[in-house]
Design an enzyme around this catalytic site. Sequence first.
Site, PDB file in Angstrom:
ATOM      1  N   ASP A  70     -18.568   1.824  -0.562  1.00  0.00           N
ATOM      2  CA  ASP A  70     -17.320   1.065  -0.653  1.00  0.00           C
ATOM      3  C   ASP A  70     -16.254   1.571   0.306  1.00  0.00           C
ATOM      4  O   ASP A  70     -15.291   0.869   0.592  1.00  0.00           O
ATOM      5  CB  ASP A  70     -16.769   1.126  -2.078  1.00  0.00           C
ATOM      6  CG  ASP A  70     -17.638   0.370  -3.075  1.00  0.00           C
ATOM      7  OD1 ASP A  70     -18.353  -0.550  -2.649  1.00  0.00           O
ATOM      8  OD2 ASP A  70     -17.593   0.714  -4.266  1.00  0.00           O
ATOM      9  N   ARG A  93      -1.404   1.216  -7.588  1.00  0.00           N
ATOM     10  CA  ARG A  93      -2.456   1.958  -8.276  1.00  0.00           C
ATOM     11  C   ARG A  93      -2.270   3.468  -8.195  1.00  0.00           C
ATOM     12  O   ARG A  93      -3.029   4.167  -7.546  1.00  0.00           O
ATOM     13  CB  ARG A  93      -3.845   1.581  -7.749  1.00  0.00           C
ATOM     14  CG  ARG A  93      -4.207   0.134  -7.950  1.00  0.00           C
ATOM     15  CD  ARG A  93      -5.653  -0.139  -7.562  1.00  0.00           C
ATOM     16  NE  ARG A  93      -6.005  -1.533  -7.764  1.00  0.00           N
ATOM     17  CZ  ARG A  93      -7.207  -2.050  -7.536  1.00  0.00           C
ATOM     18  NH1 ARG A  93      -8.173  -1.254  -7.095  1.00  0.00           N
ATOM     19  NH2 ARG A  93      -7.448  -3.324  -7.738  1.00  0.00           N
TER      20      ARG A  93
END
Length: 441
Positions: free
Chosen positions: A238, A318
């Site tokens: 990722d 986040r």
Amino acid sequence: MESTGCKFIVLLSFLFCLGLDVMPVARAHIAVMDDVWTKRAEEAEVTALEAYNPFPDELTQETNIEVHQALDRNSTRRHLGHRYKGRCLATNPIDRCWRCQPGWAKNRKKLAQCVLGFGRKTMGGKYGKIYVVTDSSDNDMLNPRPGTLRYGVIQDEPLWIIFARDMIIRLNQELMINSYKTIDARGAHVHIAYGAGITIQFVQHVIIHNLHIHDIVVTNGGMIRDSTNHYGLRTASDGDGVSVFGSVNVWLDHLSMYRCKDGLIDVIEGSTAITISNNHLTKHNDVMLMGASDAYSKDAIMQVTIAFNHFGKGLIQRMPRCRWGFFHVLNNDYTHWIMYAVGGSKHPTIISQGNRYIAPPDLAAKEVTKRDYASESEWKQWTWRSEGDLLMNGAFFRQSGALRNSRHFSSQDFIKAKPGSYAPRLTRFAGTIVCKVGCPC
């Protein structure tokens, strides 16, 4: 100038032996060196940020312009301590356990006694041999060469991994770490950069300390060894800096992280007993993800401590974004965000204590929290509490729920938080720190 601190200590010792009062000289020297190194660190940060666009392509051109203008007007700057060369200042309880000891290099494994919070039992390679990385290459994923980082982390025995010199390691594929490993980069400048990131998957007792992790990219995957007796096919990565997947007892400490393709730190798939501390995080969109799916209810076991980190320039959201579990967020310094700081879904419990939250100037995003993934009637039942936080520049933390019964936790699972006004001091040395053998770090 790097060795000025050690040389000055020797001079003071000589003057003391002569019976002279050394305190006025010491205080003057500390003040001067503090100013010099703080200014240099800040200048270096400004230079690096001038050439960087931290905002994703999907943001509109108008939003990009508005955000950049806001950052330009934000005069808030933490006094970075990375290059501080005065007397040793261990400003939080984790660092006080080891940092000011000149003999740290002879007793490296004491570090494993210093972790606090939910990851407090993490031992890493405490009971293993010292393994020295001498080779910065990463050419063979199945049969890595002895002396490389990859060879050390896949061994089945506990190891305390250190580095022979400064190096940049470009990982060709994910670095799959086996259980009972410590990566300890004190005494060297070690960068994991321009390649794949670090994966901690289905293992236990891992410590990662004092690394630069940045410019992590997506890699194609392939056959990768994760232990001496197992390898398997990995799909494309990722682009996370550090991914913690289904693992227990993990401590991430004194990392400097920025510019990763996906997240800086992901903790997912039922990982628990995690402490994330003393890190300096900059120039990124999705910073920390705690739980990857609303559908994965097994993340309810997740317990994570996020303490003494500096969330710095160029961050958007986040910090962290949480699902399901229990998260103790304390004494961090949030000097920059664009969208929000702390968010979540699926009724996570978030206890925010003694953080400093400085809202962005001239932007609407004054709210620290984000939970509009659910209706207000639902999220009002979630336990999100703010205690002793310092809210500045219009920042506000929207609390909800009642404090859940915490009797099933040990009192040792919780670090005692200082008031939010202490956050700049407690995070002053967040990120990688310069350690020289024979001198305190």
